[in-house]
Design a protein around this motif. Structure first.
Motif, PDB file in Angstrom:
ATOM      1  N   UNK D   1       0.836  -1.211   0.000  1.00  0.00           N
ATOM      2  CA  UNK D   1       0.000   0.000   0.000  1.00  0.00           C
ATOM      3  C   UNK D   1       0.867   1.255   0.000  1.00  0.00           C
ATOM      4  N   UNK D   2       0.576   2.172  -0.890  1.00  0.00           N
ATOM      5  CA  UNK D   2       1.311   3.446  -0.933  1.00  0.00           C
ATOM      6  C   UNK D   2       0.403   4.592  -0.515  1.00  0.00           C
ATOM      7  N   UNK D   3       0.982   5.537   0.256  1.00  0.00           N
ATOM      8  CA  UNK D   3       0.237   6.702   0.732  1.00  0.00           C
ATOM      9  C   UNK D   3       0.931   7.964   0.207  1.00  0.00           C
ATOM     10  N   UNK D   4       0.135   8.888  -0.287  1.00  0.00           N
ATOM     11  CA  UNK D   4       0.687  10.192  -0.679  1.00  0.00           C
ATOM     12  C   UNK D   4       0.550  11.143   0.497  1.00  0.00           C
ATOM     13  N   UNK D   5       1.655  11.765   0.865  1.00  0.00           N
ATOM     14  CA  UNK D   5       1.614  12.740   1.954  1.00  0.00           C
ATOM     15  C   UNK D   5       1.948  14.113   1.376  1.00  0.00           C
ATOM     16  N   UNK D   6       1.124  15.094   1.703  1.00  0.00           N
ATOM     17  CA  UNK D   6       1.336  16.459   1.209  1.00  0.00           C
ATOM     18  C   UNK D   6       1.887  17.341   2.327  1.00  0.00           C
ATOM     19  N   UNK D   7       2.779  18.243   1.954  1.00  0.00           N
ATOM     20  CA  UNK D   7       3.392  19.164   2.918  1.00  0.00           C
ATOM     21  C   UNK D   7       3.104  20.589   2.492  1.00  0.00           C
ATOM     22  N   UNK D   8       2.987  21.466   3.485  1.00  0.00           N
ATOM     23  CA  UNK D   8       2.655  22.865   3.201  1.00  0.00           C
ATOM     24  C   UNK D   8       3.556  23.796   4.025  1.00  0.00           C
ATOM     25  N   UNK D   9       3.577  25.057   3.621  1.00  0.00           N
ATOM     26  CA  UNK D   9       4.248  26.107   4.385  1.00  0.00           C
ATOM     27  C   UNK D   9       5.701  25.767   4.664  1.00  0.00           C
ATOM     28  N   UNK D  10       6.139  26.075   5.902  1.00  0.00           N
ATOM     29  CA  UNK D  10       7.545  25.899   6.270  1.00  0.00           C
ATOM     30  C   UNK D  10       7.996  24.445   6.192  1.00  0.00           C
ATOM     31  N   UNK D  11       7.071  23.487   6.212  1.00  0.00           N
ATOM     32  CA  UNK D  11       7.473  22.081   6.115  1.00  0.00           C
ATOM     33  C   UNK D  11       8.075  21.768   4.749  1.00  0.00           C
ATOM     34  N   UNK D  12       7.675  22.532   3.735  1.00  0.00           N
ATOM     35  CA  UNK D  12       8.257  22.286   2.401  1.00  0.00           C
ATOM     36  C   UNK D  12       9.738  22.659   2.383  1.00  0.00           C
ATOM     37  N   UNK D  13      10.152  23.595   3.278  1.00  0.00           N
ATOM     38  CA  UNK D  13      11.584  23.927   3.394  1.00  0.00           C
ATOM     39  C   UNK D  13      12.373  22.728   3.925  1.00  0.00           C
ATOM     40  N   UNK D  14      11.773  21.989   4.854  1.00  0.00           N
ATOM     41  CA  UNK D  14      12.435  20.838   5.484  1.00  0.00           C
ATOM     42  C   UNK D  14      12.431  19.627   4.562  1.00  0.00           C
ATOM     43  N   UNK D  15      11.280  19.383   3.962  1.00  0.00           N
ATOM     44  CA  UNK D  15      11.117  18.181   3.137  1.00  0.00           C
ATOM     45  C   UNK D  15      11.751  18.386   1.759  1.00  0.00           C
ATOM     46  N   UNK D  16      11.754  19.632   1.304  1.00  0.00           N
ATOM     47  CA  UNK D  16      12.305  19.931  -0.015  1.00  0.00           C
ATOM     48  C   UNK D  16      11.340  19.592  -1.137  1.00  0.00           C
ATOM     49  N   UNK D  17      10.087  19.355  -0.767  1.00  0.00           N
ATOM     50  CA  UNK D  17       9.100  18.933  -1.764  1.00  0.00           C
ATOM     51  C   UNK D  17       7.708  19.110  -1.170  1.00  0.00           C
ATOM     52  N   UNK D  18       6.704  19.164  -2.015  1.00  0.00           N
ATOM     53  CA  UNK D  18       5.328  19.316  -1.525  1.00  0.00           C
ATOM     54  C   UNK D  18       4.625  17.976  -1.359  1.00  0.00           C
ATOM     55  N   UNK D  19       5.261  16.899  -1.854  1.00  0.00           N
ATOM     56  CA  UNK D  19       4.582  15.604  -1.812  1.00  0.00           C
ATOM     57  C   UNK D  19       5.600  14.482  -1.693  1.00  0.00           C
ATOM     58  N   UNK D  20       5.307  13.495  -0.847  1.00  0.00           N
ATOM     59  CA  UNK D  20       6.181  12.341  -0.668  1.00  0.00           C
ATOM     60  C   UNK D  20       5.289  11.101  -0.686  1.00  0.00           C
ATOM     61  N   UNK D  21       5.790  10.040  -1.312  1.00  0.00           N
ATOM     62  CA  UNK D  21       5.014   8.787  -1.293  1.00  0.00           C
ATOM     63  C   UNK D  21       5.671   7.804  -0.340  1.00  0.00           C
ATOM     64  N   UNK D  22       4.872   7.201   0.542  1.00  0.00           N
ATOM     65  CA  UNK D  22       5.383   6.257   1.530  1.00  0.00           C
ATOM     66  C   UNK D  22       4.685   4.907   1.347  1.00  0.00           C
ATOM     67  N   UNK D  23       5.435   3.828   1.600  1.00  0.00           N
ATOM     68  CA  UNK D  23       4.778   2.513   1.604  1.00  0.00           C
ATOM     69  C   UNK D  23       4.876   1.931   3.012  1.00  0.00           C
ATOM     70  N   UNK D  24       4.106   0.916   3.280  1.00  0.00           N
ATOM     71  CA  UNK D  24       4.118   0.227   4.570  1.00  0.00           C
ATOM     72  C   UNK D  24       3.832   1.135   5.746  1.00  0.00           C
TER      73      UNK D  24
END
Lengths: 154, 77, 154, 77
Positions: D1-24
């Motif tokens: 199972x894959x989940x799309x996680x979206x990031x906004x605001x200052x979190x995009x500075x940390x993640x370096x992206x607005x969206x990350x896909x995670x499994x498990x």
């Protein structure tokens, strides 16, 4: 805060929406402003027995109103951290659905602008020598009555 | 001495005019008495008196250049 | 009071003053309205250390903001005797001196319009998933921080 | 199972992206642990988690079509 301009302007007839846009536009150059609180009064088709208000004609004791508005301005600028105040009131006939009062307060922060706007509107209604004659749809007229709590009239 | 008295709002319905000239009124009490004798409906009317654009609460002597106005309850806005 | 329209509109860049005039104009036909309470937020040149804010870029979680704005609208229409609500919020870059938020409340009477406007502005700032990135004059950026009492930011 | 996680605001500075896909990641606790391991600065960040555009306050099971978002403090207006 030194005021250079007149605080109240009388406008013959209804106040056009574009006039309000002009006021906003000419404050756009002031980068210390963070908030505008604007109140507009519009003539409402109030019931009067089995008749209805179709328009209000405003008259003012203009010289006294200008002096009193200065005193109101002094009190509001003293009490709140505002940067500007501008009031336009109609004289003469304003039909239902048209704007008769425009009060604009500007400030760095929203609370000062909103509180000052609300208090200025109350003072305009209770202390300025202006009278509204309500024309009725069927016949005749009655004189507008202002309340201080805002419950019965705008 | 002549005094110009200005009327506003619903008082103009009673007086039938926006301005009246009175003679022999040396103070605001005399002025009110003269007006009430001439316009009896004024007795039932609510108003305040302004002299030189300031509302007065007590009797005031009048000079010939005084600007006197009778103001019914305000209803702007 | 049944609402037929969307409550919030996102506007790319600054909100032009003429847009506010348009909103007022299109309410002119409603003769039950007696009062408009309008709040405008304008980007302020806030100090940031020895630098200064030159613009704010807004991003939103748009789908969630639309849903949340509906919930805010339901609560405000339930609580106050208002006849209309319209909110415009900027997305993307808005320079200092430009308008980024417009909140318009209409009602028969002024107190309902003003109280509802003030509460709506607070809820927009505290509950809508929108973020402001403050661009600084010299270099870099910082993230805008909202306070709930209106003391530090508009 | 894959989940799309979206990031906004200052979190995009940390993640370096607005969206990350995670499994498990079967629930929001597992999702947070995975993200904090991959982006340690997230541990110092203030945020709330929204699932399907509603802020959740307690652990929630995730299905593959869930819309997950990490929301730093709002600063609209």
């Amino acid at each position: 805060m030194k005021r250079l301009n007149k605080l109240i302007f009388f406008n013959q007839g209804a106040i056009p929406a574009t006039r309000i846009a002009d006021i906003i536009q000419h404050h756009g150059s002031d980068i210390s402003i963070g908030a505008y609180s604007i109140f507009l009064g519009q003539v409402r088709a109030d019931l009067a027995g089995n008749d209805q208000v179709s328009a209000i004609s405003y008259t003012a004791y203009e010289d006294m109103a200008l002096e009193k508005m200065e005193a109101i301005g002094d009190a509001i600028f003293e009490k709140y951290a505002i940067t500007g105040m501008e009031v336009i009131h109609s004289l003469g006939e304003v039909a239902t659905g048209e704007i008769c009062l425009c009060v604009v307060l500007t400030a760095a922060h929203r609370k000062a602008a909103m509180d000052a706007c609300s208090e200025t509107v109350e003072l305009i209604k209770s202390e300025l020598p202006i009278w509204g004659k309500e024309h009725l749809t069927k016949e005749g007229h009655q004189w507008k009555i202002n309340t201080t709590n805002g419950k019965h009239h705008t | 001495m002549e005094i110009s008295v200005f009327f506003f709002g619903q008082l103009t319905d009673i007086i039938g005019s926006r301005q009246v000239r009175l003679s022999d009124v040396s103070d605001t009490d005399a002025l009110e008495n003269t007006l009430k004798a001439r316009y009896p409906m004024l007795r039932q009317s609510k108003y305040v008196i302004a002299v030189n654009r300031k509302i007065i609460r007590e009797k005031m002597d009048l000079t010939s250049n005084a600007e006197v106005a009778l103001l019914p309850p305000f209803s702007g806005g």
